[in-house]
Design a protein around this motif. Structure first.
Motif, PDB file in Angstrom:
ATOM      1  N   LYS A  96     123.195 -29.268  16.832  1.00 56.00           N
ATOM      2  CA  LYS A  96     123.562 -30.629  16.462  1.00 56.00           C
ATOM      3  C   LYS A  96     124.969 -30.572  15.898  1.00 56.00           C
ATOM      4  O   LYS A  96     125.211 -29.878  14.917  1.00 56.00           O
ATOM      5  CB  LYS A  96     122.599 -31.167  15.400  1.00 56.00           C
ATOM      6  CG  LYS A  96     121.153 -31.142  15.867  1.00 56.00           C
ATOM      7  CD  LYS A  96     120.207 -31.586  14.774  1.00 56.00           C
ATOM      8  CE  LYS A  96     118.770 -31.511  15.287  1.00 56.00           C
ATOM      9  NZ  LYS A  96     117.808 -32.080  14.330  1.00 56.00           N
TER      10      LYS A  96
ATOM     11  N   ARG B 181     110.240 -30.936  10.163  1.00 56.29           N
ATOM     12  CA  ARG B 181     109.996 -29.520  10.462  1.00 56.29           C
ATOM     13  C   ARG B 181     108.855 -28.969   9.618  1.00 56.29           C
ATOM     14  O   ARG B 181     108.801 -29.212   8.417  1.00 56.29           O
ATOM     15  CB  ARG B 181     111.254 -28.699  10.194  1.00 56.29           C
ATOM     16  CG  ARG B 181     112.431 -29.112  11.051  1.00 56.29           C
ATOM     17  CD  ARG B 181     113.672 -28.299  10.729  1.00 56.29           C
ATOM     18  NE  ARG B 181     114.824 -28.813  11.450  1.00 56.29           N
ATOM     19  CZ  ARG B 181     116.058 -28.960  10.933  1.00 56.29           C
ATOM     20  NH1 ARG B 181     116.286 -28.609   9.674  1.00 56.29           N
ATOM     21  NH2 ARG B 181     117.032 -29.432  11.655  1.00 56.29           N
TER      22      ARG B 181
ATOM     23  N   ILE C 177     108.646 -23.578  12.775  1.00 58.36           N
ATOM     24  CA  ILE C 177     109.994 -23.110  12.469  1.00 58.36           C
ATOM     25  C   ILE C 177     110.026 -22.141  11.287  1.00 58.36           C
ATOM     26  O   ILE C 177     111.065 -21.675  10.846  1.00 58.36           O
ATOM     27  CB  ILE C 177     110.953 -24.296  12.280  1.00 58.36           C
ATOM     28  CG1 ILE C 177     112.407 -23.853  12.506  1.00 58.36           C
ATOM     29  CG2 ILE C 177     110.771 -24.943  10.914  1.00 58.36           C
ATOM     30  CD1 ILE C 177     113.382 -24.974  12.759  1.00 58.36           C
TER      31      ILE C 177
ATOM     32  N   SER D 144     109.900 -30.105  14.943  1.00 59.72           N
ATOM     33  CA  SER D 144     109.760 -28.642  15.091  1.00 59.72           C
ATOM     34  C   SER D 144     108.606 -28.217  14.198  1.00 59.72           C
ATOM     35  O   SER D 144     108.705 -28.343  12.982  1.00 59.72           O
ATOM     36  CB  SER D 144     111.030 -27.924  14.609  1.00 59.72           C
ATOM     37  OG  SER D 144     112.118 -28.136  15.466  1.00 59.72           O
TER      38      SER D 144
ATOM     39  N   ASP E 167     110.465 -29.212   5.989  1.00 59.21           N
ATOM     40  CA  ASP E 167     111.806 -29.732   5.716  1.00 59.21           C
ATOM     41  C   ASP E 167     111.978 -31.074   6.419  1.00 59.21           C
ATOM     42  O   ASP E 167     111.847 -31.178   7.638  1.00 59.21           O
ATOM     43  CB  ASP E 167     112.833 -28.719   6.250  1.00 59.21           C
ATOM     44  CG  ASP E 167     114.237 -28.946   5.704  1.00 59.21           C
ATOM     45  OD1 ASP E 167     114.403 -29.780   4.798  1.00 59.21           O
ATOM     46  OD2 ASP E 167     115.161 -28.279   6.197  1.00 59.21           O
TER      47      ASP E 167
ATOM     48  N   GLY F 149     117.367 -22.703  15.095  1.00 62.14           N
ATOM     49  CA  GLY F 149     116.798 -21.556  15.773  1.00 62.14           C
ATOM     50  C   GLY F 149     115.284 -21.527  15.656  1.00 62.14           C
ATOM     51  O   GLY F 149     114.664 -22.469  15.159  1.00 62.14           O
ATOM     52  N   GLU F 150     114.692 -20.443  16.102  1.00 65.28           N
ATOM     53  CA  GLU F 150     113.229 -20.342  16.097  1.00 65.28           C
ATOM     54  C   GLU F 150     112.655 -20.196  14.692  1.00 65.28           C
ATOM     55  O   GLU F 150     111.511 -20.528  14.444  1.00 65.28           O
ATOM     56  CB  GLU F 150     112.802 -19.151  16.959  1.00 65.28           C
ATOM     57  CG  GLU F 150     113.046 -19.383  18.442  1.00 65.28           C
ATOM     58  CD  GLU F 150     112.854 -18.143  19.267  1.00 65.28           C
ATOM     59  OE1 GLU F 150     113.416 -17.086  18.881  1.00 65.28           O
ATOM     60  OE2 GLU F 150     112.144 -18.204  20.292  1.00 65.28           O
ATOM     61  N   GLU F 151     113.469 -19.694  13.776  1.00 71.52           N
ATOM     62  CA  GLU F 151     112.953 -19.417  12.432  1.00 71.52           C
ATOM     63  C   GLU F 151     113.861 -19.908  11.312  1.00 71.52           C
ATOM     64  O   GLU F 151     113.661 -19.557  10.149  1.00 71.52           O
ATOM     65  CB  GLU F 151     112.759 -17.902  12.266  1.00 71.52           C
ATOM     66  CG  GLU F 151     111.808 -17.344  13.290  1.00 71.52           C
ATOM     67  CD  GLU F 151     111.709 -15.835  13.232  1.00 71.52           C
ATOM     68  OE1 GLU F 151     112.439 -15.214  12.439  1.00 71.52           O
ATOM     69  OE2 GLU F 151     110.884 -15.290  13.993  1.00 71.52           O
TER      70      GLU F 151
ATOM     71  N   ALA G 233     115.003 -34.972  11.162  1.00 72.99           N
ATOM     72  CA  ALA G 233     114.218 -33.804  11.567  1.00 72.99           C
ATOM     73  C   ALA G 233     112.947 -33.763  10.735  1.00 72.99           C
ATOM     74  O   ALA G 233     112.955 -34.073   9.545  1.00 72.99           O
ATOM     75  CB  ALA G 233     115.020 -32.521  11.369  1.00 72.99           C
TER      76      ALA G 233
END
Lengths: 345, 345, 345, 345
Positions: C152, A156, A231, A228, A236, C243-245, A154
């Motif tokens: 995930k 982010r 976020i 993402s 991250d 999630g979104e945040e 990921a």
């Protein structure tokens, strides 16, 4: 003798590299700069307290006797031509990504470098110098978890500005995973598919965010990469290798542990520059050290620039088509076969 | 202009510092060396590929025109005299711990430095430059956990050789905690008690190991410090601050996470040099940078050397007596009152 | 008054449930058993020290006056008929998964139950009673991370025997994720795609292992589910909601922390029965408590059995086709709309 | 046949135990209650929906034919007399801590029990049934870290009310560590010293808080126990065993992992009842199971009640004197030598 460096492009990343050469690293100094905006170049020198000469353009700087090696930190489309001039002049060149905005351009550079006969181009894929990724590489190569079967990663970021478009999730963001996973696995990509999950409400209307990119390699390793960029919670970088007998994951970044107000917590970084500061330092220090010894470079090569370009193109096509798209690389020239040894400085 | 450094004592720690100046740090070079064993000095230069001149003794090296600053990395009992000569010559000096083997010696150095009129002595308490301890300091100062009430710390090493004696648990091992906790709390010690738990079977007959040292500060903070130097599993530095409303702890060192063979694990370091490599780099880089600007030094001061010496003496007395022993410091001269600001390079 | 339970099928899972009712749970006892192998049933009773009557078949047991509720723990293909008989007799029934081996069978059971007029069927999806998943559900519902965008997850087992076939990765293994993610998200699946990464050398020739199943929901949540059943290192269930945040993840299971031999480690479980023992206990205790009060059941419903059956069928089709396959559910009857409240017993 | 339990004292802890017997545990029911406040007893029964008979006093309840075993959950000073009556009546008795408020009282109870000839008294030291402590015990006994040399533990609570006094840090709080560490080490205490660090501003004027209690055992293990009862952030129980070759620590309690708002965090519990709920359940279930089989009890014994009483008295003396105080136990009667085997239910 210090390595004398000329910097082509004194924007944000150019200044960061100038600063680290002058204030933190060993064995080099900035002697020459150029920029399409001369005033900006002068201001950069002033701000950093560096005495270096200004040159009117890349060719003049490359030709200067007081320049042993070049940093290419201009805008992406300008990289290819400058790198070719540096090779022609026989000067070492560190080029920020992308090496060229086209796969064809990368091939031309490889051709030039092979004709020159020694690896003198290093591409700015700094993650290869990150301690965590180095440890991952060593763990994979040790076969402690057997062969790798899957990678879950990921990338982010808390937010992006309005200029960030859907394709940049590939060319600016995933590009780092494209390079580092290829390096970790030493295995070529063969196909890519892009999926768009439910959209984050914090993403601007024109942007698809998040995105999931599925890459497959020749040996069948399946990569599931999340991008993402809105976020909120932090910057991250996650990477988990699933092998035949175990899992190995990138370290969490070092942080105090606090117990307070009903929570046990550690901090998540907010800024990519902090996350990879040591890796940036090391990539440049390794470059300087090899230039000082006039060695063939072992850092990220023009070939890796080419692989990134081809893969990136296929990802962009997959973004559009929604289908699985093939990734077709030419054979790697033997010239580029030497693998960098992971080592502490 | 590079800072030109003369090294007095080219043993293990001397060579480490020479190497970091030449290969990793910015703005300095090694121009002069001396050692009671000239052959060892030559070999060190050869091994590291450094061209520097050999001087017959510390005074000659200190007086050399080509030397801007001194590293004192000789044996402990020699430090005091050398540091005094450097001050007299008006040259910056970085001195490994101990500043002097006696509190009286430390006071003499302070007197000299105050007469000179500028802080030009830095003592080698590198933990103050460790990122984790810097974060601890910031957390304590931010009062996020209220006032500190207790500190629980541990200094553990896998093994020691036969030359390591019971008193060295204080003078070689705890000495780092003595300095760093004093720095973290900005609070003087007032008493100490030493307890001997059940002995580790891996400790040699002459050695008391482990040891627990209880220190109290003026404001009443109780420190419980464990020293274990035959604990086999690794080199492990722990520090936990218990405050009025929470706990803050030193970060674990970065390591891959592996799931394998029924365990989820991370690595524990084995070697203190790896644990504090970045801190050593930073303490020397900060010294170089301040010397280059001819500033009054802000790193660990002669006063901190004195505090360590007095505290260490009381700990040794408590080892013998089994009683709570007082720790009595003189007042800190205003000359030493400036606190170093924690900051990234 | 204790709830009197009749058990249909005294194999492994049947005995586990008998044991927990008699030895750990409150308010029930085993009064009747049947099994196609009467000797096995007798032996089970003997082994567990339970006095209960043996009945020749499911109908006889269901009709017995001394039976208030039924456990269906026979082989999967037998479940549907038995559950229907229990509903007809108006007796509460706890049925291990699958409710029926066909979606059609599940629909028939729903029809019967709606005609009966009260929810008296609970399906054995025990993860809904796992403390970790309950916390995940509460976290998602609280919107602390905004809306969920991706999940995930991984379902990993150290090894499987030769009878385990590629389709069982769906019907025996992923089936738990199918149910629990649907429950967590309260969102229906719309499509599925199955990918086969590089094969694990520990997997037998007839088995595709690992597998990655990509599920999409109506609201666009993308689920990336890994099934690895020869991964040696342990039984490991992972679930991360992006999630979104922010991110929320299933807790790691409780384990001692050990520092030993260069490692800091915790244990990874090896056995699924240990992993979900508390969840199994709670699902049965909740069933008992609701039966005792003659309430409409709130645990996993026949509707959830139907959703699992439809989704499972689509996954099997996607295993074969290599394509994205649609998942088409009928509308949920209002009869099944009551959501179970997460609560401690 | 269910074990029929009579409860003496229907206050907070009494009701908790009644609830777990009736709603969560197997093989017992509440048939009788008494309380100095009959109305409170009636209300407790009503609140929990339990049908049981009220008795005017402990003797009447103990003598009742419908009572197989006794729960003593009255106030501490009343325990001794009630337990003695239960033994005289030959009825099993589970007694909350303290067994007696004096060491002498504990000895009298032991005398009675030995005369009776079978262990029928279990004391409410529930931590011995906590999964984490059971794992610690197994780890210590396995010698994986060699012999234990030190224990560092903490007992932290967010706040206490005005009725909590300095001595209660021993008698109400540390008492649990006194028992569990003695059980973990199977080693008697020989001395204790109490230290008072800087006072927490959240502690009321009459209260010394935090406190550090140093206990030594016969084999030389040094225990450093922190009691902090106004630490705001949560209810937190820590226990770390330092051995000759490694460290083993109590598990953190299970919690979701959340990444949100710049932090990665898990929850710290706030409530001791939640922390040890499973342990309370298991201590009572084990008691019930052993009573049902009329076995000699293996849970925490009257001897352990005596050890706790003697140790607690010495700690109180050390609180006053500020000195190291001896802890002198009589020899353990062989009657109490059977060690409980750790096992899952």
């Amino acid at each position: 003798m210090s390595v004398r460096i000329g910097v082509i492009g004194t924007g944000a990343i150019g200044k960061e590299h100038m600063k680290r050469v002058e204030q933190r690293l060993s064995g080099a100094k900035i002697t020459a700069v150029t920029d399409v905006n001369p005033a900006a170049a002068e201001e950069a020198l002033h701000e950093l307290g560096i005495k270096a000469n200004f040159y009117p353009n890349d060719q003049a700087l490359i030709d200067a006797e007081e320049v042993d090696a070049i940093f290419v930190t201009s805008i992406g489309p300008a990289h290819e031509a400058t790198v070719r001039k540096a090779i022609e002049a026989g000067k070492y060149v560190f080029c920020e990504k992308p090496l060229s905005v086209t796969a064809k351009g990368c091939k031309t550079i490889m051709q030039d470098e092979m004709e020159y006969g020694k690896r003198i181009v290093q591409v700015g894929f700094m993650r290869q110098f990150d301690k965590g990724y180095e440890q991952l590489k060593q763990a994979i190569d040790s076969k402690v978890i057997g062969e790798p079967l899957m990678i879950k990663c990921a990338h982010r970021a808390p937010e992006v500005d309005a200029a960030y478009t859907t394709d940049m999730a590939i060319t600016d963001t995933l590009i780092h995973e494209i390079n580092i996973l290829h390096w970790l696995l030493a295995d070529n990509y063969v196909s890519v598919q892009v999926l768009y999950p439910r959209k984050n409400k914090h993403a601007l209307p024109h942007l698809r965010d998040p995105q999931v990119i599925l890459l497959e390699t020749e040996s069948g390793v399946l990569i599931q990469a999340e991008v993402s960029v809105n976020i909120k919670y932090g910057y991250d970088i996650q990477c988990e290798i699933v092998g035949e007998e175990g899992i190995v994951s990138l370290p969490e970044t070092e942080s105090l542990k606090i117990r307070h107000n009903g929570k046990q917590s550690t901090d998540v970084l907010q800024d990519w520059k902090v996350r990879f500061q040591d890796a940036y330092d090391k990539e440049i220090q390794v470059f300087i050290n090899q230039v000082a010894k006039q060695e063939a470079l072992q850092g990220p090569s023009a070939w890796e620039g080419y692989v990134a370009a081809v893969t990136s193109d296929a990802c962009l096509k997959a973004q559009e088509s929604g289908q699985r798209e093939p990734i077709e690389l030419e054979s790697m020239p033997a010239f580029y076969s030497t693998e960098r040894k992971v080592q502490l400085l």
